[in-house]
Structures are given as C-alpha cells and as structure tokens.
Design an enzyme around this catalytic site. Structure first.
Site, PDB file in Angstrom:
ATOM      1  N   ARG A 159     -14.135 -82.426  35.642  1.00  0.00           N
ATOM      2  CA  ARG A 159     -13.258 -81.528  34.869  1.00  0.00           C
ATOM      3  C   ARG A 159     -11.784 -81.816  35.104  1.00  0.00           C
ATOM      4  O   ARG A 159     -10.982 -81.780  34.170  1.00  0.00           O
ATOM      5  CB  ARG A 159     -13.575 -80.082  35.219  1.00  0.00           C
ATOM      6  CG  ARG A 159     -14.961 -79.711  34.713  1.00  0.00           C
ATOM      7  CD  ARG A 159     -15.204 -78.241  34.847  1.00  0.00           C
ATOM      8  NE  ARG A 159     -16.513 -77.902  34.316  1.00  0.00           N
ATOM      9  CZ  ARG A 159     -17.029 -76.696  34.360  1.00  0.00           C
ATOM     10  NH1 ARG A 159     -16.345 -75.709  34.895  1.00  0.00           N
ATOM     11  NH2 ARG A 159     -18.214 -76.458  33.858  1.00  0.00           N
ATOM     12  N   ASP A 190     -11.212 -61.561  29.788  1.00  0.00           N
ATOM     13  CA  ASP A 190     -11.540 -62.803  30.493  1.00  0.00           C
ATOM     14  C   ASP A 190     -10.294 -63.246  31.252  1.00  0.00           C
ATOM     15  O   ASP A 190      -9.162 -62.931  30.839  1.00  0.00           O
ATOM     16  CB  ASP A 190     -11.976 -63.891  29.505  1.00  0.00           C
ATOM     17  CG  ASP A 190     -12.785 -64.990  30.179  1.00  0.00           C
ATOM     18  OD1 ASP A 190     -14.026 -64.987  30.052  1.00  0.00           O
ATOM     19  OD2 ASP A 190     -12.178 -65.852  30.856  1.00  0.00           O
TER      20      ASP A 190
HETATM   21  C1  LIG Z   1     -20.344 -68.434  31.723  1.00  0.00           C
HETATM   22  S1  LIG Z   1     -19.131 -67.431  30.935  1.00  0.00           S
HETATM   23  C2  LIG Z   1     -20.107 -66.014  30.493  1.00  0.00           C
HETATM   24  C3  LIG Z   1     -19.756 -65.482  29.128  1.00  0.00           C
HETATM   25  C4  LIG Z   1     -20.611 -64.299  28.640  1.00  0.00           C
HETATM   26  N1  LIG Z   1     -20.461 -63.166  29.514  1.00  0.00           N
HETATM   27  C5  LIG Z   1     -22.039 -64.691  28.521  1.00  0.00           C
HETATM   28  O1  LIG Z   1     -22.868 -64.299  29.348  1.00  0.00           O
HETATM   29  O2  LIG Z   1     -22.378 -65.434  27.587  1.00  0.00           O
HETATM   30  C6  LIG Z   1     -18.206 -66.831  32.343  1.00  0.00           C
HETATM   31  C7  LIG Z   1     -16.818 -66.310  31.976  1.00  0.00           C
HETATM   32  O3  LIG Z   1     -16.292 -65.603  33.104  1.00  0.00           O
HETATM   33  C8  LIG Z   1     -14.910 -65.851  33.179  1.00  0.00           C
HETATM   34  N2  LIG Z   1     -14.443 -65.586  34.558  1.00  0.00           N
HETATM   35  C9  LIG Z   1     -14.649 -66.328  35.675  1.00  0.00           C
HETATM   36  N3  LIG Z   1     -14.019 -65.785  36.714  1.00  0.00           N
HETATM   37  C10 LIG Z   1     -13.412 -64.660  36.267  1.00  0.00           C
HETATM   38  C11 LIG Z   1     -12.599 -63.659  36.884  1.00  0.00           C
HETATM   39  N4  LIG Z   1     -12.276 -63.709  38.176  1.00  0.00           N
HETATM   40  N5  LIG Z   1     -12.136 -62.649  36.108  1.00  0.00           N
HETATM   41  C12 LIG Z   1     -12.454 -62.595  34.786  1.00  0.00           C
HETATM   42  N6  LIG Z   1     -13.205 -63.512  34.152  1.00  0.00           N
HETATM   43  C13 LIG Z   1     -13.685 -64.532  34.884  1.00  0.00           C
HETATM   44  C14 LIG Z   1     -14.761 -67.304  32.758  1.00  0.00           C
HETATM   45  O4  LIG Z   1     -13.456 -67.610  32.291  1.00  0.00           O
HETATM   46  C15 LIG Z   1     -15.831 -67.426  31.672  1.00  0.00           C
HETATM   47  O5  LIG Z   1     -15.297 -67.261  30.375  1.00  0.00           O
END
Ligand SMILES: C[S@@+](CC[C@H](N)C(=O)[O-])C[C@H]1O[C@@H](n2cnc3c(N)ncnc32)[C@H](O)[C@@H]1O
Length: 293
Positions: free
Chosen positions: A54, A163
C-alpha cells in the site's frame, strides 16, 4: 502486537520486505506506532507485505527513496497532511451494498416497524453507521428505510454515517458506484433509486442521499454528539483494533444506546470486555442493549 513488540521481536535493521524500497522492522514499528495512536489500528509483522504494497505506491507518487525517509516525514510537523494520507492508504475500505443481508432483514422485520411507529407519532429516530466506508452500508440502511416508509423524509428519522477517512467520506457523499457494486441491490430498488451517469456508473438518488448525513469521525477521538441512537451499525471496523481498544468502543456504544437499542457488528467480531454484560444477543452478531446496569 504493539509497535514496541514488533521491535522486540528481532533486529531493528532487519529487512522484512526486500524490494524496491526495503522495509525494515524499525520502519514497520514506526508506521505501526503512528497508525495505532492515530486510528487504533493494530498492525503486526504479518502485515509487513500489506504495508509495503500500500505505501510503496505512495513513496513513488511523492518521489521518496526509502521508508526511512517516509517515516521521518510523517512523524514531523511538516508531514501532518501526509500522515493523514498514510492513514487513507492503510485503512481497508472493502464494503458491499447489503453486506451480511440478514442484518438488513432483521432491521426491516424486527427493528424498523417499532421505530417507524414512533416516528409517525412525531418521535425522533437516529441510526449510526460507524466506519461507513464509501457509503454502501448507510445507503443500504436508507434503502431499507425508504422501502418501508416512502414518507421518511417528512419524519424525524436520520442516518448518521461516519468514517476516519475524509477521502472515502467525500466519495460516499457523491454516491456513484460501478455496476458491479450495485449487483447486491435488489433489482426493484436498483431501478427505483439509481440512475446511470454519462460514464456508465450508477448514482444513488438525491432522495436516498438526503436521508444520510456523512461526517469525518475518528472512533478513537471525542464524539461530538451524545446520542441516543436507536441503532448502531459498526461492522468490520473494530476487527482492526486490539482487544483493549475494541472493549472501549463497545462500552462507548453501550453509553449511546437506550435500553432496547440495537448494535450490529461484523461476522468475525464479538462483543467482549465489561460492555458485554450490557447487551443481550438476539441473533448472531446482533445485540440489544440492556441499558445501564
Ligand atoms: C472494512 S471497512 C467496513 C465498512 C462497512 N462498515 C462494512 O462493513 O461494509 C472499515 C472502515 O472503517 C474505517 N475505520 C478504520 N479505523 C477507524 C477509526 N479509528 N475511526 C473511524 N473509522 C475507522 C476505515 O476507514 C474503513 O472505511
């Protein structure tokens, strides 16, 4: 494994990925330390190749010659913006419309009927999609809602979607997806709520977009609201956190949900820690809050 543990596991100068830009244990430990303190995301040595693939793209883009230089940049005051960029590169944004569809069926059959009765009587309903990625999760909630309540816009029903990644939030607000992304949307809903763009992609309609408020929010930071939320979706997000961090997040959700409020979590996640006793499981990965105990 913490950044310190990464370093303790072997020589700091040992190369973990030997490629165009060698990634040493010390580089990985520095990056892991920053991403953990900024976002709660726990990286260990098994993630060395992922971090390399990445971030090497980013090194090329900005013309840096080594991870050592990159670490020096992102840990300096001048590297503030780049540190946010690093976060965007390292977060996993994979998502799907109606991912784990049994959650949306449960929402439709067990939860929304009661909430809509309250909303139709003038009450307030709040739903939070925490870690919403490019919007497919909160829009799936909005589509479920609008399917049951075409008058939703005239009710006090709001979906908050947050997010940590500002780029993914900007994308979510636009709401344009590839044909492949909307394959998991029911054909009837697709026809009703999506229109094709000149680039042959699909945009979700204004009516659905207006149902959702998108905000940048780090789950590790202070939350600028006090709730209560009737429903929280936090799926496939805490899986990247260590157990102590997960437990803190669960406890904060329990504080925001009234008795009977629902929490939906990802298929490989489990409630743990002290907050576990504040929820009862109603189905796999679906929890009902018992309120304060
Ligand atoms: C794998 S995606 C999941 C998306 C959706 N909830 C789903 O299940 O399809 C994880 C998301 O969590 C966000 N994320 C990771 N760490 C975070 C944090 N500390 N605070 C807020 N969002 C976070 C990432 O940017 C990403 O968009």
């Amino acid at each position: 494994m913490s950044a310190v543990a990464i370093l303790q596991s072997g020589r700091p100068d040992e190369c973990l990925v030997n490629a165009e830009f060698p990634l040493t244990r010390k580089d990985l430990s520095d990056i892991a330390g920053m991403i953990y303190s900024d976002a709660g995301i726990a990286l260990n040595e098994t993630k060395a190749s992922l971090v390399y693939s990445r971030l090497s793209k980013r090194l090329r883009q900005i013309g840096l010659g080594s991870f050592k230089q990159y670490c020096a940049l992102v840990s300096s005051p001048e590297g503030f913006d780049e540190r946010r960029e690093m976060l965007s590169f390292l977060t996993t944004n994979f998502t799907r419309f109606f991912r784990e569809n049994h959650h949306f069926q449960h929402l439709r059959d067990e939860v929304l009927p009661g909430l809509l009765t309250r909303a139709n009587a003038g009450g307030r309903v709040r739903i939070w999609s925490a870690g919403c990625s490019d919007g497919q999760e909160p829009y799936s909630i909005a589509l479920t809602l609008l399917d049951m309540a075409p008058n939703a816009a005239s009710l006090d029903v709001r979906i908050l979607a947050t997010d940590i990644d500002p780029k993914i939030i900007a994308q979510a607000q636009v709401g344009i997806y590839d044909a492949q992304a909307i394959e998991t949307v029911d054909p009837r809903m697709r026809k009703q709520w999506f229109t094709q763009t000149a680039e042959k992609r699909w945009q979700i309609s204004d009516q659905v977009r207006k149902q959702v408020t998108f905000r940048e929010l780090n789950l590790m930071a202070l939350w600028p609201f006090r709730g209560p939320f009737d429903v929280i979706f936090c799926r496939n997000v805490v899986i990247y956190f260590d157990e102590a961090t997960q437990n803190r997040v669960w406890a904060r959700y329990a504080d925001l949900l009234p008795p009977g409020g629902h929490l939906y979590i990802g298929h490989s996640e489990r409630l743990s820690g002290e907050a576990r006793d504040r929820f009862e499981s109603t189905a796999v990965t679906i929890y009902r809050c018992k309120g304060r105990i």
